[in-house]
Every structure is written in C-alpha cells, then in structure tokens.
Scaffold this active site. Structure first.
Site, PDB file in Angstrom:
ATOM      1  N   ASP A 166       0.791  -1.180  -0.259  1.00  0.00           N
ATOM      2  CA  ASP A 166       0.271   0.190  -0.240  1.00  0.00           C
ATOM      3  C   ASP A 166       0.606   1.629  -0.197  1.00  0.00           C
ATOM      4  OD1 ASP A 166      -1.597  -1.898   0.371  1.00  0.00           O
ATOM      5  OD2 ASP A 166      -3.106  -0.850   2.199  1.00  0.00           O
ATOM      6  N   LYS A 183      -7.029  -5.041  -3.651  1.00  0.00           N
ATOM      7  CA  LYS A 183      -8.024  -5.518  -2.682  1.00  0.00           C
ATOM      8  C   LYS A 183      -8.839  -4.446  -1.973  1.00  0.00           C
ATOM      9  CE  LYS A 183      -4.844  -4.542   1.144  1.00  0.00           C
ATOM     10  NZ  LYS A 183      -4.703  -3.011   1.776  1.00  0.00           N
ATOM     11  N   CYS A 190      -2.105  -2.568   8.037  1.00  0.00           N
ATOM     12  CA  CYS A 190      -1.931  -3.515   6.735  1.00  0.00           C
ATOM     13  C   CYS A 190      -0.628  -4.624   5.984  1.00  0.00           C
ATOM     14  CB  CYS A 190      -2.226  -3.188   5.126  1.00  0.00           C
ATOM     15  SG  CYS A 190      -3.839  -1.803   5.106  1.00  0.00           S
TER      16      CYS A 190
HETATM   17  C1  VGL Z   1      -4.674   0.627   6.026  1.00  0.00           C
HETATM   18  C2  VGL Z   1      -5.990   1.681   6.908  1.00  0.00           C
HETATM   19  C3  VGL Z   1      -7.100   1.498   5.902  1.00  0.00           C
HETATM   20  C4  VGL Z   1      -3.826  -0.040   5.214  1.00  0.00           C
HETATM   21  C5  VGL Z   1      -5.379   0.860   4.854  1.00  0.00           C
HETATM   22  O1  VGL Z   1      -2.762   0.563   4.620  1.00  0.00           O
HETATM   23  O2  VGL Z   1      -2.596  -0.203   6.507  1.00  0.00           O
HETATM   24  N1  VGL Z   1      -5.387   1.385   6.942  1.00  0.00           N
HETATM   25  N2  VGL Z   1      -6.614   1.092   4.499  1.00  0.00           N
END
Ligand code: VGL
Ligand code: ZN
Length: 193
Positions: A13, A98, A146
């Site tokens: 991410d 995702k 994540c």
């Molecule tokens: C994430 C919060 C919400 C992450 C993703 O990538 O850690 N954190 N969605």
C-alpha cells in the site's frame, strides 16, 4: 535477511493517500518509506527475488469508511489520485488490489465481504505459490494495519516472514501502536530486521 530467487518482497500500500503528506490518511514518515521501499526493490531484483505490490482499492462507499459506519476517512478510492501507487515507487512486479468489491480488511492475502462476512483470498497467495516463493520480506504502509495483517497472515500461511523496520511507518491512531505491532509480530514469529 539477504534476498534470494526464492524470496518475495511484498510492498504494501505505498499509495498517495498514505505516502504523500497531502493524502487523506497520510502516515507520518510516509515519504521516507517510499525511498526505503525502493532500496528494497533494488536489493530484491538484484538478487533475483520477485516483487509484489498491494493496493488498497475501495469503492466510493464502503463500510470501511467512517461516513458509512466504519473507521477511516475516505481513502484509496479506486481510480483516484489517492489510490495510485506513489509516483516515485519503483514498480517492477505484479500489483494486487484489495477491497475492489467493498470488502473490508487489511491483509494483502484476504478480504472480508461486509455483507456475508465471508473471508475471500486476494490473488496474492496463489501468485506467491505459483512463483515458488519460500520466504517473504514485507515493507510499506501502514505498520499497524496492512503491514501487520499481511505479515501475520503470511506467517499463518506458512512462510517465514521478515519485516524491514526501516521501510515501514505506522498510522498510530493511539500513540505506541507501531511499537505494540512490533511486539505482536515478534510474538507471532515474524523477524524484525
Ligand atoms: C490501511 C487503514 C485503512 C493500510 C488501509 O494500508 O494500512 N490502513 N486502510
Ligand atoms: Zn483502506
């Protein structure tokens, strides 16, 4: 841990909404993680290791968002700037999205359907198995969500997992969440390097 052709680097991410200071869920230290992740990508590719990327990819309305009853400000809405991988990130491998259908969850390996509660895999575990991967290195954002969930699920699915601590950064909703994550990862058998 040195990379080998049997190692996969999983870059979690590294997207504008987390990594850019003007992103809607900007993580303190995000820009440094872009540079640190790139150094890992170089080391991995030099050693013949495969590199995979995850991408949080939400619909505009999802119970993942506070406005729809969930936790988070709107972020990583598909086809928006915030959802794009950071422009400086070196992308040399497959990108696994995702949450495409409104699923909730943090792991790069699986997602939970908010309607049925069913947990479904992403493409990542099959890609890793098809590539004959025997160990994982995880870097990216965010440490306490994540990265944590991806490292833990990689362990649960049987891979030795290393998290490169200099190439992750935490949201820290509560101060200390990043440090607590480190303890939880170690307790689960994840190596912190
Ligand atoms: C994430 C919060 C919400 C992450 C993703 O990538 O850690 N954190 N969605
Ligand atoms: Zn998200």
């Amino acid at each position: 841990m040195p990379y080998s052709p049997r190692t996969a680097l999983v870059v979690v991410d590294v997207q504008n909404d987390f990594a850019d200071p003007s992103g809607s869920l900007a993580v303190h230290g995000g820009p440094e993680v872009v540079a640190a992740a790139n150094a890992e990508v170089r080391a991995a590719t030099t050693a013949g290791a495969a590199v995979f990327y995850t991408q949080d990819w939400h619909p505009a309305d999802t119970p993942h968002f506070a406005k729809d009853g969930g936790t988070w400000p709107v972020h990583c809405v598909r086809d928006t700037w915030g959802a794009q991988l950071h422009p400086e990130l070196q992308v040399v491998g497959e990108v696994v999205r995702k949450g495409e259908n409104g699923e909730d969850g943090y792991s790069g390996f699986s997602m939970r359907d908010p309607g049925s509660g069913e947990v479904v895999p992403t493409r990542l575990p099959a890609l890793l198995r098809d590539a004959g991967v025997e160990e994982l290195v995880v870097v990216g954002l965010a440490t306490d969500y994540c990265v944590r969930a991806t490292a833990l699920e990689g362990r649960q699915q049987g891979w030795p997992v290393t998290v490169r601590w200099s190439a992750v950064a935490a949201v820290d909703v509560e101060p200390g969440d990043g440090e607590r994550t480190r303890e939880d990862l170690v307790a689960a058998g994840v190596v912190i390097a």
